[in-house]
Design an enzyme around this catalytic site. Structure first.
Site, PDB file in Angstrom:
ATOM      1  N   SER A   1     -21.116  29.854  45.653  1.00 54.82           N
ATOM      2  CA  SER A   1     -20.545  30.989  46.357  1.00 54.82           C
ATOM      3  C   SER A   1     -21.499  32.185  46.352  1.00 54.82           C
ATOM      4  CB  SER A   1     -19.183  31.324  45.754  1.00 54.82           C
ATOM      5  OG  SER A   1     -18.478  32.234  46.555  1.00 54.82           O
TER       6      SER A   1
ATOM      7  N   ASP B   1     -21.117  35.400  52.713  1.00 54.01           N
ATOM      8  CA  ASP B   1     -21.800  34.945  51.509  1.00 54.01           C
ATOM      9  C   ASP B   1     -22.371  33.549  51.765  1.00 54.01           C
ATOM     10  OD1 ASP B   1     -19.350  33.626  51.552  1.00 54.01           O
ATOM     11  OD2 ASP B   1     -19.061  33.718  49.383  1.00 54.01           O
TER      12      ASP B   1
ATOM     13  N   ASP C   1     -21.572  30.499  51.147  1.00 51.47           N
ATOM     14  CA  ASP C   1     -20.716  29.396  51.588  1.00 51.47           C
ATOM     15  C   ASP C   1     -19.686  29.841  52.623  1.00 51.47           C
ATOM     16  OD1 ASP C   1     -19.288  30.818  49.594  1.00 51.47           O
ATOM     17  OD2 ASP C   1     -18.016  29.088  49.186  1.00 51.47           O
TER      18      ASP C   1
ATOM     19  N   ASP D   1     -17.084  31.897  52.860  1.00 50.72           N
ATOM     20  CA  ASP D   1     -15.643  32.097  52.688  1.00 50.72           C
ATOM     21  C   ASP D   1     -15.311  33.567  52.439  1.00 50.72           C
ATOM     22  OD1 ASP D   1     -16.579  32.297  50.088  1.00 50.72           O
ATOM     23  OD2 ASP D   1     -15.156  30.858  49.237  1.00 50.72           O
TER      24      ASP D   1
END
Length: 457
Positions: free
Chosen positions: A100, A244, A246, A248
């Site tokens: 993340s 970010d 990833d 999300d």
């Protein structure tokens, strides 16, 4: 070097000794434990653009094949894409290879159930217990699994956003937006251009190559985003968009180069959704009160959940929330799926701007204005977090204006401000979030609690 084992998965820095870092042996152990727990036949695997991603993917996929699973490798994909792919492939679970917002030396295994949602606390604890026993059984040669590549999931994810009733594609196309996006040299650079093209949005991407060599600290906070903020100040764009690694988490920058406010990503999207859909909302304890205010304005009920996506989604299901998420820029829209999804957030936000005919800065001024200070304290091995939390509770026990909530760390609610202190699930730190009418007051409240921690270390 660090290895963090939690109910949400395993996260750590790459390299170093077994048991202390995220290395091949520990990856095999925890992948095996998860596969043992799932007990099915098919698992989806997706990864972000981190340098260590190919190594971790090869170990994960090889282990799952050794367990007899059919592995659907969707390649470079966002966290929400992988979550959706579990459902679309009717898989028994999924593993997302991403750390993340953590820096490039980190990676992690995020574990999903057959609904494409994060494991519950009880399920996560069972996976950790299986890993500790190391009593594993692998498939005989005639029952080894295999890997199937599927590179269609990004396209299907984009189409699923376009298909949402409240994503007003025609209004967005008519508005002819021009946006600048920072995709931090990860998978956002692959999928966001496809979304923008489908929405008829003109765009420029900063840090677009998916190399895993993050151009700056990947957490989408103002202090890390001076590059795109400077670009926005030069003019020519309607909106700045930051994700970010990833994809999300989602943050917006106004046309004048000022932050829209990461906390207000969810607030603005919720305001738009609630204007069209009657219902309730949920965010975590560390999120702004502005969501509560907006929800009540539309006649709904706001509920706070413990920090952690699975805690938020569980509470959303309990109260029938039509929109929810986290103040870190995480939008969860059940009409799509129960997971934070920056693509969904972008589609809904652009729809709101298009329908209202507003600039981003004008939309921001329509919401209650709170200031939130986000501080952190690095932990040492000797830090007794439980003792610290007890001390904080004792400090405010006799304050008649303070409401103490200890379902997740300790949160102290006052009539006009709050402060929340809790140990992070993903990093060896204590997070200290505080909110008030001014940043000075919010930061002062947070620093007061931080001093308590320093005094006890």
């Amino acid at each position: 070097m660090t290895l963090i084992k939690s109910i949400s998965g395993i996260r750590g820095t790459i390299g170093g000794c077994t048991g202390d870092t995220l290395n091949p042996l520990d990856i095999v152990k925890f992948t095996t434990a998860y596969a043992t727990f799932i007990g099915g036949k098919r698992i989806v695997v997706g990864r972000d653009g981190r340098i260590s991603g190919p190594m971790v993917r090869d170990v994960v996929c090889g282990t799952l094949v050794g367990m007899g699973y059919e592995v659907i490798d969707i390649g470079l994909a966002t966290t929400p894409t992988t979550e959706l792919a579990v459902r679309w492939h009717e898989a028994d679970g999924g593993i997302i290879i991403t750390a993340s917002h953590n820096p490039t030396q980190w990676n992690a295994l995020k574990l999903l159930n057959r609904e494409g949602e994060f494991l519950t606390a009880a399920d996560g604890a069972e996976v950790l217990a299986i890993a500790d026993k190391e009593d594993f059984v692998y498939a005989p040669v005639e029952k080894l699994g295999h890997v199937i590549k599927d590179d269609t999931m990004n396209q299907r994810h984009v189409q699923s956003v376009l298909d949402l009733k409240l994503v007003d594609v025609e209004a967005i196309k008519t508005r002819k937006f021009r946006v600048c996006a920072d995709t931090i040299n990860s998978v956002g650079g692959i999928i966001l251009p496809e979304l923008f093209k489908a929405l008829g949005v003109d765009f420029e991407i900063l840090n677009s190559e998916c190399t895993g060599q993050f151009a700056h600290n990947p957490e989408p906070l103002e202090k890390n985003l001076q590059g795109i903020m400077d670009k926005m100040r030069q003019g020519g764009f309607d909106l700045g968009i930051v994700v970010d690694p990833d994809v999300d988490r989602l943050a917006f920058i106004c046309e004048d180069g000022k932050m829209f406010g990461e906390e207000y990503t969810l607030v603005s999207v919720a305001d738009y959704v609630l204007a069209h859909t009657t219902g309730n909302t949920v965010s975590n304890l560390s999120s702004t009160r502005a969501l509560r205010d907006v929800t009540e304005k539309h006649g709904g009920k706001y509920t706070a959940a413990a920090v952690g996506e699975v805690n938020v989604t569980t509470k959303m299901k309990e109260v029938g929330a039509v929109i929810g998420g986290e103040g870190n820029g995480g939008v969860i829209y059940p009409e799509s799926h129960y997971g934070r999804d920056a693509l969904v957030g972008i589609g809904l936000f652009l729809s709101s701007l298009a329908q209202k005919g507003m600039k981003a800065s004008e939309l921001r001024r329509t919401f209650p204005d709170y200031q939130i200070a986000k501080n952190r304290i690095d932990l040492t091995p000797e830090t007794d977090v439980d003792a610290i939390l007890v001390k904080v509770k004792e400090m405010f026990a006799s304050d008649n204006e303070a409401v103490v909530n200890d379902i997740d760390g300790v949160k102290i609610d006052f009539p006009d401000k709050w402060v929340h202190l809790r140990k992070s699930n993903t990093e060896p730190i204590i997070r200290v979030y505080s909110e008030a009418q001014t940043m000075e007051e919010a930061d002062q409240l947070g620093k007061k609690l931080m001093q308590v921690v320093y005094d006890m270390q």
